[in-house]
Design an enzyme around this catalytic site. Structure first.
Site, short mmCIF file in Angstrom:
data_model
loop_
_atom_site.label_atom_id
_atom_site.label_comp_id
_atom_site.label_asym_id
_atom_site.label_seq_id
_atom_site.Cartn_x
_atom_site.Cartn_y
_atom_site.Cartn_z
N CYS A 2 -7.51 -14.76 -2.99
CA CYS A 2 -7.82 -14.92 -4.39
C CYS A 2 -8.99 -13.99 -4.67
O CYS A 2 -9.57 -13.43 -3.76
CB CYS A 2 -8.23 -16.36 -4.67
SG CYS A 2 -6.99 -17.52 -4.09
N ARG A 27 -5.71 -9.32 -6.33
CA ARG A 27 -5.82 -10.24 -5.19
C ARG A 27 -5.03 -11.53 -5.40
O ARG A 27 -4.96 -12.38 -4.51
CB ARG A 27 -7.29 -10.60 -4.96
CG ARG A 27 -8.19 -9.41 -4.76
CD ARG A 27 -9.61 -9.86 -4.56
NE ARG A 27 -9.75 -10.55 -3.29
CZ ARG A 27 -9.97 -9.96 -2.14
NH1 ARG A 27 -10.09 -8.65 -2.08
NH2 ARG A 27 -10.08 -10.65 -1.03
N TRP A 70 -4.14 -16.95 -5.90
CA TRP A 70 -2.86 -16.76 -5.24
C TRP A 70 -2.67 -18.04 -4.44
O TRP A 70 -3.35 -18.28 -3.45
CB TRP A 70 -2.91 -15.55 -4.31
CG TRP A 70 -1.58 -15.20 -3.71
CD1 TRP A 70 -0.61 -14.41 -4.26
CD2 TRP A 70 -1.09 -15.62 -2.43
NE1 TRP A 70 0.46 -14.32 -3.41
CE2 TRP A 70 0.19 -15.04 -2.28
CE3 TRP A 70 -1.58 -16.41 -1.40
CZ2 TRP A 70 0.98 -15.24 -1.14
CZ3 TRP A 70 -0.80 -16.61 -0.27
CH2 TRP A 70 0.46 -16.02 -0.15
N ASN A 96 -12.10 -18.28 -1.93
CA ASN A 96 -11.00 -17.47 -1.42
C ASN A 96 -10.93 -17.72 0.07
O ASN A 96 -11.93 -17.54 0.77
CB ASN A 96 -11.29 -15.99 -1.70
CG ASN A 96 -10.35 -15.08 -0.93
OD1 ASN A 96 -9.18 -15.42 -0.74
ND2 ASN A 96 -10.84 -13.94 -0.49
N GLY A 97 -9.78 -18.15 0.55
CA GLY A 97 -9.63 -18.42 1.98
C GLY A 97 -8.82 -19.68 2.18
O GLY A 97 -8.15 -20.16 1.26
N GLU A 466 10.34 1.35 4.48
CA GLU A 466 9.36 1.37 3.40
C GLU A 466 10.06 1.45 2.03
O GLU A 466 9.65 0.78 1.08
CB GLU A 466 8.40 2.55 3.61
CG GLU A 466 7.36 2.78 2.53
CD GLU A 466 6.41 1.60 2.32
OE1 GLU A 466 6.42 0.63 3.08
OE2 GLU A 466 5.66 1.64 1.31
N LYS A 470 9.50 -1.38 -0.77
CA LYS A 470 8.99 -1.05 -2.10
C LYS A 470 9.95 -1.55 -3.18
O LYS A 470 9.54 -2.11 -4.18
CB LYS A 470 8.83 0.47 -2.17
CG LYS A 470 7.68 1.02 -2.81
CD LYS A 470 6.35 1.08 -2.13
CE LYS A 470 5.81 -0.18 -1.53
NZ LYS A 470 4.68 0.06 -0.65
N GLU A 473 9.89 -5.38 -3.44
CA GLU A 473 8.59 -5.86 -3.90
C GLU A 473 8.42 -5.74 -5.42
O GLU A 473 7.94 -6.66 -6.06
CB GLU A 473 7.51 -5.03 -3.18
CG GLU A 473 6.10 -5.45 -3.38
CD GLU A 473 5.13 -4.58 -2.58
OE1 GLU A 473 5.49 -3.46 -2.17
OE2 GLU A 473 3.99 -5.04 -2.37
N HIS A 489 27.04 -2.04 13.31
CA HIS A 489 26.96 -3.19 14.21
C HIS A 489 26.82 -4.50 13.45
O HIS A 489 26.26 -5.47 13.97
CB HIS A 489 25.79 -3.01 15.19
CG HIS A 489 25.96 -1.83 16.08
ND1 HIS A 489 26.97 -1.73 17.03
CD2 HIS A 489 25.27 -0.66 16.16
CE1 HIS A 489 26.89 -0.57 17.66
NE2 HIS A 489 25.87 0.10 17.14
N LYS A 588 -2.55 -8.29 -3.42
CA LYS A 588 -2.85 -7.02 -2.75
C LYS A 588 -3.47 -7.24 -1.38
O LYS A 588 -3.14 -6.56 -0.42
CB LYS A 588 -3.83 -6.24 -3.64
CG LYS A 588 -4.23 -4.91 -3.10
CD LYS A 588 -3.24 -3.87 -3.53
CE LYS A 588 -3.50 -2.52 -2.92
NZ LYS A 588 -2.26 -1.76 -2.77
O1 M6R Z 1 -4.36 -4.05 3.44
P1 M6R Z 1 -3.25 -3.92 4.44
O2 M6R Z 1 -2.85 -2.51 4.67
O3 M6R Z 1 -3.58 -4.60 5.74
O4 M6R Z 1 -2.03 -4.68 3.79
C1 M6R Z 1 -0.85 -4.91 4.49
C2 M6R Z 1 0.26 -5.39 3.58
O5 M6R Z 1 -0.09 -6.60 2.99
C3 M6R Z 1 0.58 -4.37 2.48
O6 M6R Z 1 0.86 -3.12 3.01
C4 M6R Z 1 1.81 -4.85 1.66
O7 M6R Z 1 2.93 -4.84 2.46
C5 M6R Z 1 1.99 -3.94 0.44
N1 M6R Z 1 1.84 -4.73 -0.75
C6 M6R Z 1 3.33 -3.31 0.35
O8 M6R Z 1 3.43 -2.49 -0.77
#
Ligand code: M6R
Length: 593
Positions: A2, A27, A70, A96-97, A466, A470, A473, A489, A588
């Site tokens: 958060c 966040r 979050w 946060n935590g 990736e 993307k 997401e 397979h 994030k």
């Molecule tokens: O801050 P980080 O690189 O450790 O974050 C890892 C993942 O949470 C981050 O890359 C996430 O997969 C992205 N939102 C993808 O776009």
């Protein structure tokens, strides 16, 4: 994961808190709230900050705290939103935590007469502070936190107390130093509008912040924490005319590549010492990361195996934390954009505990990862606001190339040509960006489907992963990244005219096999969009649409092809009207396990 913020000064706190919360929404953003003034007036709701700004009544006061959530414990609801209060409503806390032992604490406090109203773990904190308060707020916070097992960054506001008390353990927290006003926040971008002077709190620190003073205590004694000047400006964390942060961040990539490698001086000066002490030298390597950073780790495996010719394991930090062997002889790299990802930090702590030396590749100066690592390689992506990682990923790849090249076992001519190729990447990426219109047309097609496969082979296989991540997401289309040779397979059962395939075809030793795979897929009537190098004449004959990318050494092709994946996902999501920068359920910075 958060975002929390606190303000104390001479200005009205409400609008400052809301402004800071806007910048913390990356966040988490399922609900938000504030508590303001010496009467601790709380207003919170299951809305984004921009709505709270309109709906919240005017709360008077020059002190306050705020939170954007979050959800971990309890669904997003008004009652579960922060701030949370004690029984009297005089002590408000943003957190946060995760508090691991909150059930036990809650039972104990309930039996002592405390009344809980939310499902959150956080609510135990104000009640514990209430329990221990005997006129000294710092002491009460300190005593309360001794009972807490878990991770936290908290800010406490108490009625009648002209101060904020902050504390952290395994969650980031900074203090922003102003002129007759001070700030507390989860992260720097939150407060950059007001100050660029920052103090990073460390685990177990308790910060006591008034309008005119900042004191940091640890184990009851005052400690000195250095003030840092933040070099990037608030402009770096704004959209600069782009419709979304994600698009802006994609377009910043030529600059990010330049900035990242220009920070790395010369080949003669490695950016991290990869060689191990002792005669045996560098024998193997382990790279750990999560999400998009894990895809960078996978590409790192290919780069290092090709250039240094040692075996490399790339693993998900979240899995490694429960499994996996280490050796003190292995050089280990942890990649984390934010430097705050709980799984990555846990892996780093484990590695250190087992005697390994850890190099961290991170984008955030002063992040927890940077403090745990033996060596830090900073990427220079600047603040990345969109939840979808784009420019930070490209910067991670730059760091991996530059980290590897000084140790490479390739001949000098190839080394020279790779260094030249690396320096040409900004203009090659720019060419991809200039081709945006073609990619956006392909995205229009993709946006009509519910399931998409991304395939490739070799060093571009992680790019397929990736691309799929993307797309999922931000566009909410189900997508899977697959090694092209693996489709037959099992996943072939899903192919057909309703299941398009994005095929990334590189000019390397995988080319012929990719052609075969594409033919097999077309025989099952799946529409195919192929990403090919300029000049390729064969693939176009087989597929439905082609996106041409500039020619580069195959080892750099992930950089170019990833930019195509980012734009494809972006325009698909845009076509579907999705909230691109803040996709549902995500955050994030993932500071929970
Ligand atoms: O801050 P980080 O690189 O450790 O974050 C890892 C993942 O949470 C981050 O890359 C996430 O997969 C992205 N939102 C993808 O776009």
């Amino acid at each position: 994961m958060c975002g929390i913020v606190g303000y104390i000064g001479e200005r009205q706190a409400q609008s400052i808190l809301l402004n800071c919360l806007h910048r913390l929404e990356y966040r988490g953003y399922d609900s938000c709230g504030i508590a303001v003034g010496s009467d601790v007036e709380v207003y919170k709701d299951v809305v984004r900050v921009k709505v709270l700004e309109k709906t919240s009544p005017s709360l008077t006061g020059v002190i306050g705290i705020g939170h954007t959530r979050w959800a971990t414990h309890g669904e997003p609801s008004q009652v579960n939103a922060h701030p949370h209060c004690d029984c009297t409503g005089k002590i408000a806390v943003v957190h946060n935590g995760v508090i691991n032992n909150f059930q036990k604490l809650r039972q104990q406090l309930t039996s002592e007469g405390h009344n809980f109203i939310s499902e959150t773990d956080t609510e135990v904190i104000p009640h514990l502070i209430e329990k221990y308060y005997d006129g000294d707020l710092e002491k009460a916070v300190e005593t309360a936190l001794r009972e807490v097992d878990g991770s936290y960054a908290i800010i406490v506001l108490m009625a009648g107390e002209p101060k904020l008390v902050a504390a952290r353990k395994d969650s980031p927290l900074i203090i922003g130093v102003g002129d007759r006003e001070n700030f507390i926040a989860s992260d720097v971008p939150a407060i950059l509008n007001y100050t660029s002077r920052v103090i990073y709190l460390e685990d177990d620190d308790i910060g006591v912040v008034t309008t005119e003073s900042i004191k940091v205590r640890r184990d009851g004694a005052e400690v000195n924490r250095k003030e840092h000047k933040i070099l990037w400006s608030v402009k770096d964390a704004q959209k600069a005319g782009y419709e979304h942060f994600m698009l802006k961040e994609i377009h910043e990539q030529p600059k990010v590549i330049r900035d990242t490698i220009s920070g790395y001086v010369s080949m003669a000066e490695p950016i991290a010492d990869l060689a191990l002490l002792g005669d045996a030298g560098l024998e193997d390597m382990l790279i750990l990361a999560c999400g998009t950073s894990y895809h960078a780790a996978l590409i790192g495996k290919y780069i290092i195996e090709e250039l240094i010719r040692i075996p490399v394991r790339a693993e998900l930090a979240s899995e490694f934390n429960y499994w996996g062997q280490t050796s003190a002889r292995s050089r280990t790299i942890v990649i984390t954009q934010s430097g705050e990802t709980a799984d990555a930090l846990k892996a780093m702590k484990r590695l250190k505990g087992e005697g390994c030396r850890v190099v961290a590749i991170t984008n955030v100066v002063g992040s927890t990862a940077s403090r745990i690592a033996d060596q830090i390689v900073y990427t220079r992506a600047g603040p990345e606001i969109s939840v979808a990682a784009t420019k930070s990923f490209i910067a991670q790849l730059m760091a991996l190339y530059w980290l590897t090249l000084p140790y490479s076992k390739i001949d000098i001519r190839r080394l020279d040509s790779l260094v030249t190729g690396l320096r040409q990447l900004p203009s090659k990426v720019q060419q991809v960006l200039d081709n945006e219109a073609v990619i956006s047309e392909c995205a229009k097609q993709l946006s009509k489907y519910q399931d998409v496969f991304f395939i490739s082979r070799g060093i571009n296989f992680p790019v397929a992963l990736e691309g799929a991540l993307k797309l999922k997401e931000i566009s909410y289309i189900h997508a899977e990244g697959y090694a092209a040779g693996e489709l037959k397979h099992g996943p072939f059962a899903l192919l057909g005219s309703d299941t398009p395939v994005v095929a990334i075809v590189a000019q390397d030793n995988t080319y012929e096999a990719m052609l075969t795979n594409i033919k097999e897929i077309k025989a099952r009537r799946s529409p195919v969009i192929a990403v090919v190098e300029e000049g390729d004449e064969e693939v176009g004959e087989l597929v439905d649409s082609v996106i041409s990318v500039p020619q580069v050494d195959a080892i750099f092709s992930p950089v170019i092809n990833t930019v195509v994946m980012q734009l494809l996902a972006y325009y698909t999501a845009k076509q579907r009207g999705c909230p691109i920068d803040f996709p549902r359920n995500l955050a994030k910075s993932v500071t929970v396990e």
